[in-house]
Design an enzyme around this catalytic site. Sequence first.
Site, short mmCIF file in Angstrom:
data_model
loop_
_atom_site.label_atom_id
_atom_site.label_comp_id
_atom_site.label_asym_id
_atom_site.label_seq_id
_atom_site.Cartn_x
_atom_site.Cartn_y
_atom_site.Cartn_z
N LYS A 98 11.11 13.61 2.75
CA LYS A 98 12.84 13.54 3.58
C LYS A 98 13.81 14.59 3.72
O LYS A 98 13.83 15.24 1.83
CB LYS A 98 13.29 11.82 3.34
CG LYS A 98 11.81 10.61 4.39
CD LYS A 98 12.58 9.79 3.98
CE LYS A 98 11.65 8.60 4.73
NZ LYS A 98 11.68 7.13 4.74
N TYR B 148 10.30 7.10 14.50
CA TYR B 148 10.33 5.98 14.49
C TYR B 148 10.42 5.28 14.98
O TYR B 148 11.24 3.73 15.19
CB TYR B 148 12.10 5.60 13.22
CG TYR B 148 11.60 6.71 12.43
CD1 TYR B 148 10.39 5.70 11.09
CD2 TYR B 148 12.13 7.23 11.33
CE1 TYR B 148 10.81 6.31 9.54
CE2 TYR B 148 12.31 7.74 10.16
CZ TYR B 148 11.05 6.96 9.42
OH TYR B 148 10.74 8.00 8.39
N PHE C 263 18.87 -1.39 11.87
CA PHE C 263 18.77 0.28 11.28
C PHE C 263 18.51 2.30 11.47
O PHE C 263 18.84 2.47 11.24
CB PHE C 263 18.60 0.35 9.51
CG PHE C 263 17.41 -0.48 9.63
CD1 PHE C 263 16.02 0.78 9.64
CD2 PHE C 263 16.91 -1.45 9.35
CE1 PHE C 263 14.58 0.24 10.00
CE2 PHE C 263 14.81 -1.85 9.53
CZ PHE C 263 14.58 -0.26 9.73
N ARG D 75 0.21 6.07 -0.17
CA ARG D 75 1.20 4.92 0.20
C ARG D 75 1.63 3.80 -1.25
O ARG D 75 2.38 4.04 -1.56
CB ARG D 75 0.73 3.84 1.25
CG ARG D 75 0.63 4.11 2.65
CD ARG D 75 2.22 4.31 3.34
NE ARG D 75 2.31 3.01 3.46
CZ ARG D 75 4.39 2.40 4.22
NH1 ARG D 75 4.79 3.80 4.79
NH2 ARG D 75 5.15 1.56 3.82
N THR E 70 8.75 0.78 0.14
CA THR E 70 9.73 1.02 0.63
C THR E 70 11.48 1.35 0.11
O THR E 70 11.96 2.70 -0.37
CB THR E 70 10.36 0.25 1.89
OG1 THR E 70 9.32 0.03 2.71
CG2 THR E 70 11.11 0.61 2.85
N ARG F 75 8.59 6.92 -5.10
CA ARG F 75 10.18 6.00 -4.66
C ARG F 75 10.31 5.64 -5.79
O ARG F 75 12.15 5.64 -6.50
CB ARG F 75 9.60 5.50 -3.65
CG ARG F 75 9.96 5.64 -2.45
CD ARG F 75 9.68 5.31 -1.36
NE ARG F 75 9.64 5.62 0.39
CZ ARG F 75 8.94 5.15 0.68
NH1 ARG F 75 7.52 3.78 1.15
NH2 ARG F 75 9.54 5.18 2.50
N ASN G 47 14.84 7.19 0.71
CA ASN G 47 13.82 6.91 0.08
C ASN G 47 13.27 8.06 -0.43
O ASN G 47 12.44 7.77 -0.38
CB ASN G 47 13.09 5.71 0.75
CG ASN G 47 12.95 5.26 1.44
OD1 ASN G 47 12.55 6.29 2.30
ND2 ASN G 47 12.24 4.38 1.92
N HIS H 51 7.86 9.59 3.67
CA HIS H 51 7.77 9.17 4.64
C HIS H 51 6.03 9.38 4.13
O HIS H 51 5.49 10.85 3.77
CB HIS H 51 7.98 9.43 5.86
CG HIS H 51 7.20 9.56 6.59
ND1 HIS H 51 7.25 7.62 7.01
CD2 HIS H 51 6.11 9.25 7.29
CE1 HIS H 51 6.42 7.32 8.25
NE2 HIS H 51 5.03 8.55 8.09
N GLU I 187 0.96 10.60 14.17
CA GLU I 187 1.78 11.57 13.31
C GLU I 187 2.02 13.07 13.44
O GLU I 187 2.27 13.65 13.24
CB GLU I 187 3.38 10.38 12.40
CG GLU I 187 3.51 8.93 12.82
CD GLU I 187 3.64 8.30 11.37
OE1 GLU I 187 3.45 9.01 9.81
OE2 GLU I 187 3.59 7.36 11.25
P1 RTP Z 1 8.77 5.51 5.91
O1 RTP Z 1 8.31 4.75 7.56
O2 RTP Z 1 10.08 5.75 6.09
O3 RTP Z 1 7.46 6.04 5.48
O4 RTP Z 1 8.79 4.11 4.94
P2 RTP Z 1 7.75 2.83 5.34
O5 RTP Z 1 6.90 2.47 6.30
O6 RTP Z 1 7.83 2.23 3.54
O7 RTP Z 1 8.99 2.21 5.84
P3 RTP Z 1 9.39 1.17 7.37
O8 RTP Z 1 9.23 -0.13 7.30
O9 RTP Z 1 8.23 1.62 8.40
O10 RTP Z 1 10.65 1.57 7.44
C1 RTP Z 1 11.44 2.78 7.94
C2 RTP Z 1 12.52 3.60 7.14
O11 RTP Z 1 13.71 2.96 7.64
C3 RTP Z 1 13.85 3.08 6.57
N1 RTP Z 1 14.88 0.79 6.43
N2 RTP Z 1 15.89 1.15 6.49
N3 RTP Z 1 18.21 -0.34 6.08
C4 RTP Z 1 17.46 -1.38 6.13
O12 RTP Z 1 16.77 -2.54 5.94
C5 RTP Z 1 16.14 -0.09 6.35
N4 RTP Z 1 14.79 -1.28 6.31
C6 RTP Z 1 14.22 0.03 6.28
C7 RTP Z 1 13.99 3.08 5.21
O13 RTP Z 1 14.26 4.43 5.17
C8 RTP Z 1 12.54 3.22 5.54
O14 RTP Z 1 12.04 4.06 4.50
MG MG Z 2 7.15 2.83 8.00
#
Ligand code: RTP
Ligand code: MG
Length: 148
Positions: free
Chosen positions: A9, A49, A57, A85, A91, A102, A112, A115, A126
């Site tokens: 990122k 996303y 968010f 992962r 996350t 992370r 973080n 991705h 993707e």
């Molecule tokens: P990513 O898609 O970026 O790989 O991350 P992830 O699967 O671990 O988490 P995901 O639930 O898909 O969330 C995507 C990204 O959104 C941001 N986020 N912010 N402020 C908040 O509560 C919050 N929750 C998620 C994070 O940057 C996360 O990587």
């Molecule tokens: Mg995700």
Amino acid sequence: MEKTFIMVKPDGVQRNLVGDIVSRFEQKGFKLAGAKLMQIPTELAEEHYGEHKDKPFFGELVDFITSGPVFAMVWEGENVISTARKMMGATNPAESDIGTIRGDYGLTVGKNVIHGSDSPESAEREIGLFFKEGGLVEYTKDASKWVY
Ligand code: RTP
Ligand code: MG
């Protein structure tokens, strides 16, 4: 062979973490199938996303991921989606184990560092979004040809 989409990122690019992150996947034994430094257009960020479009968010997430260049990659190998992962960690960096990407480098849930696709369906979607103009390379890795 299974493939996954991994992206350093904007915070990771700015903090010079691209090399370390590439190294971790190389040293684990996965095979790089494609990579590029790119600026994500807003429409692509919103599509990537899309599952989060109703979350509070979402706006911040799109602003952040389009705030500077990202390093987009495709990695290949058995179970690469789930193993990547695990290598990334949880996350929220406050909850990621030390030793994960992370856990070692992440600061906040919004910044973080990395991705990674979370399922075979996400990986296919993707990779299709980010490498739709091609850029994936098929080749054989055989280190024995290059070292004694
Ligand atoms: P990513 O898609 O970026 O790989 O991350 P992830 O699967 O671990 O988490 P995901 O639930 O898909 O969330 C995507 C990204 O959104 C941001 N986020 N912010 N402020 C908040 O509560 C919050 N929750 C998620 C994070 O940057 C996360 O990587
Ligand atoms: Mg995700």
